[in-house]
Scaffold this motif. Structure first.
Motif, short mmCIF file in Angstrom:
data_model
loop_
_atom_site.label_atom_id
_atom_site.label_comp_id
_atom_site.label_asym_id
_atom_site.label_seq_id
_atom_site.Cartn_x
_atom_site.Cartn_y
_atom_site.Cartn_z
N PRO A 40 -2.80 7.65 8.94
CA PRO A 40 -2.88 6.50 8.02
C PRO A 40 -3.32 5.21 8.71
O PRO A 40 -2.92 4.93 9.83
CB PRO A 40 -1.46 6.38 7.47
N GLN A 41 -4.13 4.44 7.98
CA GLN A 41 -4.62 3.15 8.44
C GLN A 41 -3.91 2.00 7.74
O GLN A 41 -4.26 0.84 7.96
CB GLN A 41 -6.13 3.06 8.21
N ALA A 42 -2.95 2.31 6.88
CA ALA A 42 -2.14 1.32 6.17
C ALA A 42 -0.83 2.00 5.78
O ALA A 42 -0.71 3.22 5.90
CB ALA A 42 -2.88 0.81 4.92
N SER A 43 0.12 1.21 5.31
CA SER A 43 1.41 1.79 4.89
C SER A 43 1.21 2.92 3.89
O SER A 43 1.89 3.94 3.95
CB SER A 43 2.29 0.71 4.27
N THR A 44 0.30 2.70 2.95
CA THR A 44 -0.10 3.76 2.02
C THR A 44 -1.55 4.08 2.30
O THR A 44 -2.41 3.19 2.30
CB THR A 44 0.06 3.30 0.55
N HIS A 45 -1.83 5.34 2.57
CA HIS A 45 -3.20 5.79 2.81
C HIS A 45 -3.33 7.19 2.23
O HIS A 45 -2.83 8.16 2.80
CB HIS A 45 -3.52 5.79 4.30
N VAL A 46 -3.96 7.26 1.07
CA VAL A 46 -4.11 8.52 0.35
C VAL A 46 -5.60 8.79 0.19
O VAL A 46 -6.39 7.88 -0.10
CB VAL A 46 -3.42 8.45 -1.03
N LEU A 98 -5.91 2.55 0.01
CA LEU A 98 -5.15 1.86 1.06
C LEU A 98 -4.36 0.71 0.45
O LEU A 98 -4.88 -0.03 -0.39
CB LEU A 98 -6.11 1.30 2.11
N GLY A 99 -3.12 0.55 0.89
CA GLY A 99 -2.31 -0.56 0.41
C GLY A 99 -0.91 -0.50 0.96
O GLY A 99 -0.65 0.14 1.97
N GLY A 100 -0.03 -1.21 0.28
CA GLY A 100 1.36 -1.23 0.70
C GLY A 100 1.67 -2.28 1.74
O GLY A 100 2.81 -2.38 2.21
N GLU A 101 0.68 -3.07 2.11
CA GLU A 101 0.84 -4.14 3.08
C GLU A 101 -0.36 -5.07 2.94
O GLU A 101 -1.35 -4.73 2.28
CB GLU A 101 0.89 -3.59 4.51
N GLN A 102 -0.29 -6.23 3.57
CA GLN A 102 -1.44 -7.14 3.59
C GLN A 102 -2.55 -6.50 4.41
O GLN A 102 -2.36 -6.25 5.60
CB GLN A 102 -1.03 -8.49 4.19
N LEU A 108 1.25 0.18 -6.10
CA LEU A 108 0.31 -0.77 -5.50
C LEU A 108 -0.42 -1.67 -6.49
O LEU A 108 -1.09 -2.61 -6.08
CB LEU A 108 -0.75 -0.01 -4.70
N THR A 109 -0.28 -1.41 -7.78
CA THR A 109 -1.12 -2.12 -8.74
C THR A 109 -0.82 -3.61 -8.82
O THR A 109 -1.72 -4.40 -9.05
CB THR A 109 -1.04 -1.49 -10.15
N GLU A 110 0.41 -4.02 -8.60
CA GLU A 110 0.74 -5.44 -8.65
C GLU A 110 0.31 -6.17 -7.39
O GLU A 110 -0.23 -7.27 -7.45
CB GLU A 110 2.25 -5.63 -8.88
N SER A 111 0.56 -5.58 -6.23
CA SER A 111 0.27 -6.26 -4.96
C SER A 111 -1.18 -6.12 -4.53
O SER A 111 -1.71 -6.96 -3.81
CB SER A 111 1.18 -5.71 -3.85
N GLY A 112 -1.85 -5.07 -4.98
CA GLY A 112 -3.25 -4.86 -4.65
C GLY A 112 -3.47 -3.68 -3.73
O GLY A 112 -2.56 -3.25 -3.01
N TYR A 113 -4.67 -3.18 -3.77
CA TYR A 113 -5.04 -2.02 -2.95
C TYR A 113 -6.54 -2.01 -2.78
O TYR A 113 -7.27 -2.75 -3.43
CB TYR A 113 -4.56 -0.72 -3.59
N ARG A 114 -6.99 -1.17 -1.89
CA ARG A 114 -8.42 -1.04 -1.59
C ARG A 114 -8.81 0.42 -1.79
O ARG A 114 -8.08 1.32 -1.39
CB ARG A 114 -8.66 -1.46 -0.14
N ILE A 115 -9.99 0.62 -2.38
CA ILE A 115 -10.60 1.95 -2.49
C ILE A 115 -11.87 1.90 -1.64
O ILE A 115 -12.73 1.04 -1.86
CB ILE A 115 -10.95 2.33 -3.94
N VAL A 116 -11.98 2.82 -0.68
CA VAL A 116 -13.12 2.81 0.25
C VAL A 116 -13.76 4.19 0.28
O VAL A 116 -13.06 5.21 0.39
CB VAL A 116 -12.65 2.44 1.68
#
Length: 121
Positions: free
Chosen positions: A35-41, A106-110, A79-87
């Motif tokens: 994982p590259q972030a707290s959440t990485h799916v 990716l998300g779960g953190e800044q 993650l929908t409230e805090s934001g996330y990235r799709i790459v």
């Protein structure tokens, strides 16, 4: 396209274990083992295409399914409230290491700023 199965095809076939987060008829979402972030799916279509451009040209509905699954993963992961990235990485220079198109959620953190800034914009 090579006849050899990719790592993702073997995961889809359940030959290699993965922590599945969500599955649809056309997609599979599972946690990245590095994982590259707290959440990485990772979200993969069950049909193999090498790149996102190849997928978009051949089957736009399947690309839409991948993005819809990515959004559902973000919802399930909170993650929908805090934001996330799709790459989507495409090619060696972008870091694509498995040539079966896949979206990273990716998300779960800044997350760091994306890209290079030269003028602060």
């Amino acid at each position: 396209m090579s006849d050899a199965d990719t790592l993702f095809e073997r995961i889809i076939a359940r030959e290699i274990p993965a922590e599945v987060v969500h599955e649809t008829e056309t997609t599979l979402a599972f946690r990245d083992v590095r994982p590259q972030a707290s959440t990485h799916v990772l979200v993969v279509p069950k049909t193999r295409y090498r790149t996102v451009a190849e997928l978009a040209a051949a089957d736009p509905q399947l690309l839409a399914d991948v993005v819809t699954t990515a959004e559902e993963v973000a919802r399930l992961e909170g993650l929908t409230e805090s934001g996330y990235r799709i790459v989507f990485n495409t090619g060696d220079d972008a870091g694509q290491t498995v040539f079966h198109v896949h979206a990273h959620v990716l998300g779960g953190e800044q997350l760091g700023f994306f890209g290079r800034y030269t003028d602060g914009a």
